[in-house]
Design a protein around this motif. Structure first.
Motif, PDB file in Angstrom:
ATOM      1  N   SER A  67       0.833  -1.194   0.000  1.00 49.58           N
ATOM      2  CA  SER A  67       0.000   0.000   0.000  1.00 49.58           C
ATOM      3  C   SER A  67       0.869   1.246   0.000  1.00 49.58           C
ATOM      4  CB  SER A  67      -0.907   0.012   1.229  1.00 49.58           C
ATOM      5  OG  SER A  67      -1.907  -0.976   1.126  1.00 49.58           O
ATOM      6  N   ALA A  68       0.499   2.228  -0.822  1.00 47.49           N
ATOM      7  CA  ALA A  68       1.273   3.465  -0.901  1.00 47.49           C
ATOM      8  C   ALA A  68       0.388   4.592  -1.390  1.00 47.49           C
ATOM      9  CB  ALA A  68       2.464   3.296  -1.849  1.00 47.49           C
ATOM     10  N   GLY A  69       0.470   5.731  -0.731  1.00 51.40           N
ATOM     11  CA  GLY A  69      -0.269   6.908  -1.164  1.00 51.40           C
ATOM     12  C   GLY A  69      -1.763   6.651  -1.281  1.00 51.40           C
ATOM     13  N   ALA A  70      -2.289   6.957  -2.456  1.00 51.70           N
ATOM     14  CA  ALA A  70      -3.729   6.788  -2.688  1.00 51.70           C
ATOM     15  C   ALA A  70      -4.131   5.324  -2.806  1.00 51.70           C
ATOM     16  CB  ALA A  70      -4.136   7.540  -3.955  1.00 51.70           C
ATOM     17  N   HIS A  71      -3.156   4.446  -2.973  1.00 46.34           N
ATOM     18  CA  HIS A  71      -3.446   3.015  -3.118  1.00 46.34           C
ATOM     19  C   HIS A  71      -3.377   2.356  -1.742  1.00 46.34           C
ATOM     20  CE1 HIS A  71      -3.176   3.382  -7.458  1.00 46.34           C
ATOM     21  NE2 HIS A  71      -2.026   4.005  -7.308  1.00 46.34           N
ATOM     22  N   TYR A  72      -4.535   2.175  -1.122  1.00 46.68           N
ATOM     23  CA  TYR A  72      -4.580   1.590   0.219  1.00 46.68           C
ATOM     24  C   TYR A  72      -5.279   0.247   0.193  1.00 46.68           C
ATOM     25  CZ  TYR A  72      -5.628   0.744   5.109  1.00 46.68           C
ATOM     26  OH  TYR A  72      -5.725   0.155   6.348  1.00 46.68           O
ATOM     27  N   ASP A  73      -4.573  -0.758   0.672  1.00 47.77           N
ATOM     28  CA  ASP A  73      -5.130  -2.096   0.806  1.00 47.77           C
ATOM     29  C   ASP A  73      -4.840  -2.554   2.226  1.00 47.77           C
ATOM     30  OD1 ASP A  73      -5.773  -4.761   0.838  1.00 47.77           O
ATOM     31  OD2 ASP A  73      -4.553  -5.326  -0.882  1.00 47.77           O
ATOM     32  N   PRO A  74      -5.849  -2.652   3.097  1.00 44.81           N
ATOM     33  CA  PRO A  74      -5.613  -3.018   4.499  1.00 44.81           C
ATOM     34  C   PRO A  74      -4.975  -4.384   4.669  1.00 44.81           C
ATOM     35  CG  PRO A  74      -7.956  -3.124   3.967  1.00 44.81           C
ATOM     36  CD  PRO A  74      -7.283  -2.468   2.805  1.00 44.81           C
ATOM     37  N   GLU A  75      -5.054  -5.228   3.638  1.00 44.09           N
ATOM     38  CA  GLU A  75      -4.448  -6.550   3.701  1.00 44.09           C
ATOM     39  C   GLU A  75      -3.003  -6.540   3.203  1.00 44.09           C
ATOM     40  OE1 GLU A  75      -6.056  -9.074   5.103  1.00 44.09           O
ATOM     41  OE2 GLU A  75      -7.723  -7.685   5.453  1.00 44.09           O
ATOM     42  N   ASN A  76      -2.507  -5.366   2.799  1.00 39.80           N
ATOM     43  CA  ASN A  76      -1.178  -5.320   2.193  1.00 39.80           C
ATOM     44  C   ASN A  76      -0.421  -4.061   2.616  1.00 39.80           C
ATOM     45  OD1 ASN A  76       0.984  -6.092   0.538  1.00 39.80           O
ATOM     46  ND2 ASN A  76       0.139  -5.054  -1.251  1.00 39.80           N
ATOM     47  N   VAL A  77      -0.340  -3.854   3.936  1.00 37.05           N
ATOM     48  CA  VAL A  77       0.350  -2.669   4.435  1.00 37.05           C
ATOM     49  C   VAL A  77       1.789  -2.960   4.852  1.00 37.05           C
ATOM     50  CG1 VAL A  77      -1.768  -1.523   5.170  1.00 37.05           C
ATOM     51  CG2 VAL A  77      -0.558  -3.018   6.767  1.00 37.05           C
ATOM     52  N   GLY A  78       2.137  -4.238   4.990  1.00 36.78           N
ATOM     53  CA  GLY A  78       3.505  -4.560   5.384  1.00 36.78           C
ATOM     54  C   GLY A  78       3.703  -6.039   5.603  1.00 36.78           C
ATOM     55  N   PHE A  79       4.959  -6.404   5.802  1.00 33.17           N
ATOM     56  CA  PHE A  79       5.347  -7.789   6.055  1.00 33.17           C
ATOM     57  C   PHE A  79       6.444  -7.725   7.107  1.00 33.17           C
ATOM     58  CE2 PHE A  79       7.851 -11.640   4.609  1.00 33.17           C
ATOM     59  CZ  PHE A  79       6.918 -12.570   5.032  1.00 33.17           C
ATOM     60  N   ALA A  80       6.062  -8.001   8.383  1.00 29.44           N
ATOM     61  CA  ALA A  80       6.947  -7.748   9.516  1.00 29.44           C
ATOM     62  C   ALA A  80       7.363  -6.270   9.465  1.00 29.44           C
ATOM     63  CB  ALA A  80       8.128  -8.694   9.502  1.00 29.44           C
ATOM     64  N   ALA A  81       8.661  -5.961   9.523  1.00 30.74           N
ATOM     65  CA  ALA A  81       9.113  -4.566   9.516  1.00 30.74           C
ATOM     66  C   ALA A  81       9.154  -3.963   8.121  1.00 30.74           C
ATOM     67  CB  ALA A  81      10.496  -4.460  10.159  1.00 30.74           C
ATOM     68  N   LEU A  82       8.943  -4.777   7.096  1.00 33.72           N
ATOM     69  CA  LEU A  82       9.011  -4.300   5.716  1.00 33.72           C
ATOM     70  C   LEU A  82       7.686  -3.654   5.321  1.00 33.72           C
ATOM     71  CD1 LEU A  82      10.659  -4.263   3.051  1.00 33.72           C
ATOM     72  CD2 LEU A  82       9.609  -6.475   2.511  1.00 33.72           C
ATOM     73  N   ILE A  83       7.732  -2.386   4.905  1.00 33.58           N
ATOM     74  CA  ILE A  83       6.486  -1.687   4.570  1.00 33.58           C
ATOM     75  C   ILE A  83       6.477  -1.131   3.148  1.00 33.58           C
ATOM     76  CG2 ILE A  83       5.962  -1.098   6.958  1.00 33.58           C
ATOM     77  CD1 ILE A  83       7.006   1.747   6.344  1.00 33.58           C
ATOM     78  N   GLY A  84       7.570  -1.311   2.406  1.00 37.17           N
ATOM     79  CA  GLY A  84       7.574  -0.808   1.038  1.00 37.17           C
ATOM     80  C   GLY A  84       8.633  -1.452   0.167  1.00 37.17           C
ATOM     81  N   VAL A  85       8.241  -1.851  -1.040  1.00 32.79           N
ATOM     82  CA  VAL A  85       9.172  -2.252  -2.096  1.00 32.79           C
ATOM     83  C   VAL A  85       8.665  -1.569  -3.355  1.00 32.79           C
ATOM     84  CG1 VAL A  85      10.154  -4.129  -3.446  1.00 32.79           C
ATOM     85  CG2 VAL A  85       9.721  -4.459  -1.000  1.00 32.79           C
ATOM     86  N   ASP A  86       9.336  -0.499  -3.748  1.00 36.76           N
ATOM     87  CA  ASP A  86       8.851   0.382  -4.803  1.00 36.76           C
ATOM     88  C   ASP A  86       9.863   0.448  -5.944  1.00 36.76           C
ATOM     89  OD1 ASP A  86       6.702   1.146  -3.028  1.00 36.76           O
ATOM     90  OD2 ASP A  86       8.151   2.444  -2.018  1.00 36.76           O
ATOM     91  N   GLU A  87       9.387   0.219  -7.150  1.00 39.31           N
ATOM     92  CA  GLU A  87      10.231   0.329  -8.336  1.00 39.31           C
ATOM     93  C   GLU A  87       9.888   1.636  -9.046  1.00 39.31           C
ATOM     94  OE1 GLU A  87      11.324  -2.082 -12.458  1.00 39.31           O
ATOM     95  OE2 GLU A  87       9.917  -2.947 -11.017  1.00 39.31           O
ATOM     96  N   HIS A  88      10.912   2.467  -9.284  1.00 36.50           N
ATOM     97  CA  HIS A  88      10.708   3.767  -9.902  1.00 36.50           C
ATOM     98  C   HIS A  88      11.435   3.832 -11.242  1.00 36.50           C
ATOM     99  CE1 HIS A  88       9.026   5.181  -6.125  1.00 36.50           C
ATOM    100  NE2 HIS A  88      10.140   4.839  -5.493  1.00 36.50           N
ATOM    101  N   GLU A  89      10.742   4.355 -12.241  1.00 36.97           N
ATOM    102  CA  GLU A  89      11.323   4.581 -13.561  1.00 36.97           C
ATOM    103  C   GLU A  89      11.255   6.081 -13.839  1.00 36.97           C
ATOM    104  OE1 GLU A  89       8.795   2.241 -16.012  1.00 36.97           O
ATOM    105  OE2 GLU A  89       9.594   0.322 -15.295  1.00 36.97           O
ATOM    106  N   LEU A  90      12.415   6.713 -14.020  1.00 41.75           N
ATOM    107  CA  LEU A  90      12.488   8.151 -14.207  1.00 41.75           C
ATOM    108  C   LEU A  90      13.049   8.489 -15.588  1.00 41.75           C
ATOM    109  CD1 LEU A  90      12.141   7.949 -11.114  1.00 41.75           C
ATOM    110  CD2 LEU A  90      13.739   9.867 -10.904  1.00 41.75           C
TER     111      LEU A  90
END
Length: 211
Positions: free
Chosen positions: A36-59
């Motif tokens: 879950s990130a920003g406007a995309h909220y999924d209460p079932e997918n907010v984290g995994f233990a201490a891990l809360i984000g894996v984000d791939e960015h293309e600039l």
């Protein structure tokens, strides 16, 4: 005497495919979020233990994120293609290229800028975000594997590997890997618990071992 055959370890895994990630776009930037990130909220997918984000960015060339703030987390940046320019409120100024992990500890608060260092070449990078109790903001470059808060960030490139942790998160940055007979391609991820998964392949597999 009857000998009982030992059962093969059972691995509890959840696979998230690249196409199922949350997409966010702004001028010159395309971001794909595994949690879950920003406007995309999924209460079932907010984290995994201490891990809360894996984000791939293309600039796009010359594009970047304006100054923004973080606190209470540690962010590991792994550049897959191109070069990333980083500036933050601790005074750190750095250009990060493939092959090195950049660790931003936000502590009680830090502000930073992340941008494509090139005006002609695209940039692709993956950021792994973990909850972190460290108070003092800091920034450093390190060779993987590297300890980050309560996790260990590592990169596996080829061949078979056997890792053990209470929980682990696997993200394919490039190439293809087979994990417990499941084929993972670029952008796919897997969350594994309790037992030790076996995996093989070639490319760049970003591994986070968690308590």
């Amino acid at each position: 005497m009857i000998r009982r055959r030992r059962r093969a370890p059972q691995v509890s895994t959840t696979v998230h495919r690249a196409a199922d990630r949350f997409l966010a776009e702004q001028p010159g930037i395309r971001s794909l979020h595994s949690f879950s990130a920003g406007a995309h909220y999924d209460p079932e997918n907010v984290g995994f233990a201490a891990l809360i984000g894996v984000d791939e960015h293309e600039l796009d060339p010359g594009a970047g994120f304006d100054m923004h703030a973080h606190r209470g987390v540690a962010i590991v940046t792994w550049v897959v293609e191109g070069a990333l320019r980083h500036e933050d409120s601790t005074g750190a100024v750095q250009v990060i290229e493939p092959g090195v992990a950049a660790v931003q500890v936000a502590g009680r608060g830090v502000r930073h800028i992340e941008a494509n260092a090139s005006e002609t070449q695209p940039l692709r990078f993956v950021q792994t975000t973990l909850l972190c109790d460290d108070d003092e903001p800091q920034y450093r470059l390190a060779d993987a594997p590297v300890l980050v808060g309560s996790g260990l960030f590592a990169v596996h490139r080829r061949g078979p590997l056997l890792l053990e942790a209470a929980r682990m998160h696997l993200f394919v940055a490039s190439g293809e890997f087979t994990v417990e007979r499941t084929v993972l391609s670029a952008g796919d991820s897997m969350r594994a618990m309790k037992e030790t998964p076996r995996f093989d392949g070639e490319g760049e597999l970003l591994v986070v071992l968690l308590r």
